[in-house]
Structure formats: C-alpha cells, structure tokens
Design an enzyme around this catalytic site. Sequence first.
Site, PDB file in Angstrom:
ATOM      1  N   ASP A   1       5.831  31.645  37.134  1.00  0.00           N
ATOM      2  CA  ASP A   1       6.601  31.846  38.361  1.00  0.00           C
ATOM      3  C   ASP A   1       7.999  31.229  38.286  1.00  0.00           C
ATOM      4  OD1 ASP A   1       4.216  32.873  39.233  1.00  0.00           O
ATOM      5  OD2 ASP A   1       4.097  31.646  41.036  1.00  0.00           O
ATOM      6  N   ASP A   2       8.805  31.653  39.231  1.00  0.00           N
ATOM      7  CA  ASP A   2      10.074  31.003  39.611  1.00  0.00           C
ATOM      8  C   ASP A   2      11.267  31.306  38.706  1.00  0.00           C
ATOM      9  OD1 ASP A   2       8.524  30.004  41.612  1.00  0.00           O
ATOM     10  OD2 ASP A   2       8.828  27.891  41.139  1.00  0.00           O
TER      11      ASP A   2
ATOM     12  N   HIS B   1       8.647  37.777  43.240  1.00  0.00           N
ATOM     13  CA  HIS B   1       8.270  36.486  43.830  1.00  0.00           C
ATOM     14  C   HIS B   1       9.217  36.216  45.012  1.00  0.00           C
ATOM     15  CE1 HIS B   1       6.158  32.727  43.889  1.00  0.00           C
ATOM     16  NE2 HIS B   1       7.081  31.988  43.326  1.00  0.00           N
TER      17      HIS B   1
ATOM     18  N   HIS C   1      12.598  32.707  47.448  1.00  0.00           N
ATOM     19  CA  HIS C   1      11.478  31.762  47.435  1.00  0.00           C
ATOM     20  C   HIS C   1      11.224  31.060  48.768  1.00  0.00           C
ATOM     21  CE1 HIS C   1       8.655  28.811  45.683  1.00  0.00           C
ATOM     22  NE2 HIS C   1       8.558  29.664  44.694  1.00  0.00           N
TER      23      HIS C   1
ATOM     24  N   TYR D   1       4.567  29.716  47.130  1.00  0.00           N
ATOM     25  CA  TYR D   1       3.582  28.697  47.541  1.00  0.00           C
ATOM     26  C   TYR D   1       2.203  29.319  47.811  1.00  0.00           C
ATOM     27  CZ  TYR D   1       8.212  26.910  48.619  1.00  0.00           C
ATOM     28  OH  TYR D   1       9.549  26.586  48.545  1.00  0.00           O
TER      29      TYR D   1
ATOM     30  N   HIS E   1       4.569  27.840  35.440  1.00  0.00           N
ATOM     31  CA  HIS E   1       5.958  28.066  35.860  1.00  0.00           C
ATOM     32  C   HIS E   1       6.886  28.221  34.658  1.00  0.00           C
ATOM     33  CE1 HIS E   1       4.066  26.774  39.556  1.00  0.00           C
ATOM     34  NE2 HIS E   1       5.062  27.360  40.188  1.00  0.00           N
TER      35      HIS E   1
HETATM   36 ZN   LIG Z   1       7.224  29.900  43.174  1.00  0.00          ZN
END
Ligand SMILES: [Zn+2]
Length: 251
Positions: A44-45, A99, A103, A140, A193
């Site tokens: 993610d991210d 995503h 965020h 989250y 991540h």
């Molecule tokens: Zn995230």
Amino acid sequence: MFKTFLFLLFPILSLAQRSIEASAPKAVVYSGCTIPNTVALTFDDGPYIYGDIISQTLTSKGAKGTFFVNGYNYNCIYSRKVAARLQDVYNSGHQICSHTWSHPDLTKLNATQIAAELEKIDTALFKILGIKTNFVRPPYGSYNNLARQVASQMNKSFILWDFDSGDSVGATLQQSEAAYKQAMGNITIALNHETEKTTAMSLVEFAIDKFQEAGYKLVTAAECLGLDPYTFIGPPQQRDDTWFCPEKDDD
Ligand SMILES: [Zn+2]
Ligand SMILES: *[C@@H]1O[C@H](CO)[C@@H](O)[C@H](O)[C@H]1NC(C)=O
Ligand SMILES: *[C@@H]1O[C@H](CO)[C@@H](O)[C@H](O)[C@H]1NC(C)=O
Ligand SMILES: *[C@@H]1O[C@H](CO)[C@@H](O)[C@H](O)[C@H]1NC(C)=O
C-alpha cells in the site's frame, strides 16, 4: 440526448453533488482469497521509491504482487519519476489498484467527496497506465455503507486483508517475520507497505520464500479471487499539462 450520452461515456468527469438512496447497492468487501492455495502479497501507499525493488524481487521468484496506490500521498503520482516507476511495476505484470487519491478516512467524507477521491485516482491510473481498476482498498481499512454505495456506483469492490505484517505501525523486521511464520496457513491476503524500506529490502523476500516453501502460489489479488483486475485495459496516454497534482507539483 447528446448530453446524456457524454455523461455515460465520461462518468469520470461528473463531479456533481451525489446523493445516495439508503437502499443503494453496496460494494462487495473481500478480505481473503477464494482460490485455494493462493496468496496475495499486497503493498500500500505508493507509488514510492521502493516499487521497483519490490517488483523485481517478486519477479525474480516467479511471484506477482498487488499495489494499492494513491494519487497524492507521499508524492505526486504524475511526477515523471513516480509515474515511470509505476509503469515499470505495472508492465512487470503486477496488479495496480486504487487506494484513493489522498488517503483519507472515507468514513469522514460525504458522498461527493468519496466519489472525488475515487475518480481522481482512477483518472490518473487511466492516463498513466491505460487501465480502469475494479478494486479499491479503503485507507486504514476504514469504510461505511456510504463508502460502499459510492464505490458500487462506480463498479468497484473493496479488498481488505486477513494478515497485517505490521510494517507501517512500528513492527521490526524480526517481528514482521515472526508474524508471517506464526500465521502461515491462515494468511491469504497480506498487507505490507511499499513505503517501508525494510519491507522492500528484506521482508518481501522472506515472505515469498516462506509461502513458496509451504507450497503456496503467490498471485495477484484479482487472481486469488478469480476476478478480473480491470474493466478496461489500453495504452497509456501521452503526458500533457493535466498530469499534475493540485496539492504540489513536485516534478
Ligand atoms: Zn494506506
Ligand atoms: C460535502 O462536503 C463538502 C465539503 O465540506 C461540501 O462542500 C459539500 O457541499 C458536501 N456535499 C454534500 C452532498 O453534502
Ligand atoms: C458496471 O457493471 C454493470 C454490470 O456488470 C455494467 O452493466 C455497467 O456497464 C458497468 N458500469 C461501468 C461504468 O463500468
Ligand atoms: C488459524 O486460525 C484458526 C482459527 O482462528 C486458529 O485456530 C489456528 O490456530 C490458526 N493457525 C495458525 C497457524 O495461526
């Protein structure tokens, strides 16, 4: 008539205020694979500087990964280096999913804001990669019925996870490795991540080796669910002056 036609063709441009019927359909939420013996490692991210190394590690071991990316989080998805790296990861056969743009916790937003968060990242993925993704991971892992309803209007499903390596919340490499070892057998969708250096440099390789030794096939999230990753696949667009982040143009 013509207006209606345009609206259908370019739902992405319709940032009009949304109202949602209480009974509107809700996006399906997946948190585990359905195809036996498959595991999906997810990251993610990003897109972030470790995308390439994670992608290369996966590829070198015959594994595929799934990247849930933002438009503007750690950096701007349209920045030349960031976009180029994302294209590399995508071209290596890994799955790219949404995503959200920035965020946020979707439960704090109204329908219009949720739609904008989903549409802006979809637009970026369409321009940079030529795809329309079927999947979103809410930041989250936080969502409510409204978020599911807005996502459903856009034909999206949510993908959560059934194992968290803890890499973004302070787990050391040793702790993350121990967590993988301990839960092995119950893990099908693993949260990691792209933004964590130890994940990129060490944890991915460890996880791949452990799963492969145990006989699992490491595939994309779509593949482990038996679903199509994208509703549309085409060539990327040419860079133009719409390739920028309003928050910060860090080209
Ligand atoms: Zn995230
Ligand atoms: C959603 O929130 C934004 C920002 O607070 C506001 O401008 C907008 O009117 C709200 N829309 C709806 C449908 O409530
Ligand atoms: C969403 O999915 C439905 C049912 O599969 C389909 O009829 C519709 O055209 C899709 N809409 C978009 C915008 O992809
Ligand atoms: C897997 O989950 C089941 C049910 O929660 C639990 O009983 C079992 O101990 C778990 N196994 C491992 C290896 O974590």
